[in-house]
Design a protein around this motif. Sequence first.
Motif, PDB file in Angstrom:
ATOM      1  N   GLN A 125       7.098   5.156  -1.588  1.00 47.46           N
ATOM      2  CA  GLN A 125       6.427   4.263  -2.529  1.00 47.46           C
ATOM      3  C   GLN A 125       7.157   4.346  -3.865  1.00 47.46           C
ATOM      4  O   GLN A 125       7.529   5.431  -4.310  1.00 47.46           O
ATOM      5  CB  GLN A 125       4.951   4.650  -2.698  1.00 47.46           C
ATOM      6  CG  GLN A 125       4.151   4.469  -1.422  1.00 47.46           C
ATOM      7  CD  GLN A 125       2.675   4.743  -1.588  1.00 47.46           C
ATOM      8  OE1 GLN A 125       2.265   5.549  -2.407  1.00 47.46           O
ATOM      9  NE2 GLN A 125       1.855   4.052  -0.801  1.00 47.46           N
ATOM     10  N   SER A 165       5.047   0.144  -1.022  1.00 52.15           N
ATOM     11  CA  SER A 165       5.606   0.937   0.073  1.00 52.15           C
ATOM     12  C   SER A 165       6.792   0.239   0.715  1.00 52.15           C
ATOM     13  O   SER A 165       6.853  -0.999   0.770  1.00 52.15           O
ATOM     14  CB  SER A 165       4.544   1.181   1.157  1.00 52.15           C
ATOM     15  OG  SER A 165       3.550   2.075   0.730  1.00 52.15           O
ATOM     16  N   THR A 188       0.012   0.653  -1.146  1.00 54.26           N
ATOM     17  CA  THR A 188       0.931   0.185  -0.103  1.00 54.26           C
ATOM     18  C   THR A 188       1.711  -1.058  -0.520  1.00 54.26           C
ATOM     19  O   THR A 188       2.717  -1.387   0.115  1.00 54.26           O
ATOM     20  CB  THR A 188       0.177  -0.110   1.205  1.00 54.26           C
ATOM     21  OG1 THR A 188      -0.932  -0.980   0.939  1.00 54.26           O
ATOM     22  CG2 THR A 188      -0.329   1.171   1.835  1.00 54.26           C
TER      23      THR A 188
END
Length: 285
Positions: A29, A16, A13
Amino acid sequence: MRWPQDSEGWPITAQSRMILHRPHRWHVQEMGDGPTLILLHGAGGATHSWRGLMPILAHSFHVIALDLPGQGFTQSGARQRSGLEGMSADIAELIAAEGWLPAALIGHSAGGAIALDLALRIARPDMRIVTLNAALSNFSGVAGWLFPRLAKLLAMTPFTADLFAATASSTASVTRLIEGTGSKLPPEGIALYQRLVSDRAHVDATLAMMSQWSLEDLLAQLGRIENRTLMLTGARDRAVPPEVSERAAARMPHAQVRKMPGLGHLMHEEAPEDVAEVITAFLAE
């Protein structure tokens, strides 16, 4: 799943971001430098499925993974565009809007079908295609008539997604689902799928995708795909037999098939290093 509320513990993440490109709010991503690769997960999956493969490819490439509409953290703004053609058209528009020039599209299962459909839309002969256990087979006989109607009925029935999320999201149930594909994942992999299966919105979007899915037009146009294509198959795949990719490749002018021994439907999660090596060699040819 909701972004960022449900992102804790989700893989990669730190790379992301959310992109609002109508009709959807996309979870993407992105990592690495070099030629651009776009990764497309299968039905009911999410970017988490690339957690092992993506960082390896990022050593040599600019790698982009996205969640399909309504699945993972991507918020769908048009539920009626959940089939192959609608998703492919929306992803093509996202690619153009972001200025991405993919050197290759890499798709797993239903994502493999989307990659091939995108090849027809993007129309760049130098772009390569890699599919992993591509879902390119329609149901036959009674199943061909019954399955789409059953999926549509489930998708339209109130509380179906809630019921599935409540009854099929135990660790034991998810483990059986994964092992039923011919793959074995460690506990952390099972836990990620368990989070997806427990999420009502994700399950609902997957049902919508199933209910609208049709391969007829794509299968009729396979012979028009001029891109060099590598179709990887898992010898142990019980979800999409290797013969499906072999039949599709025989209809394409520049497609080859390579069978990966000992691997199942989720080959890229089972052996990301081995899959990365084969993909990198193909792209270097």
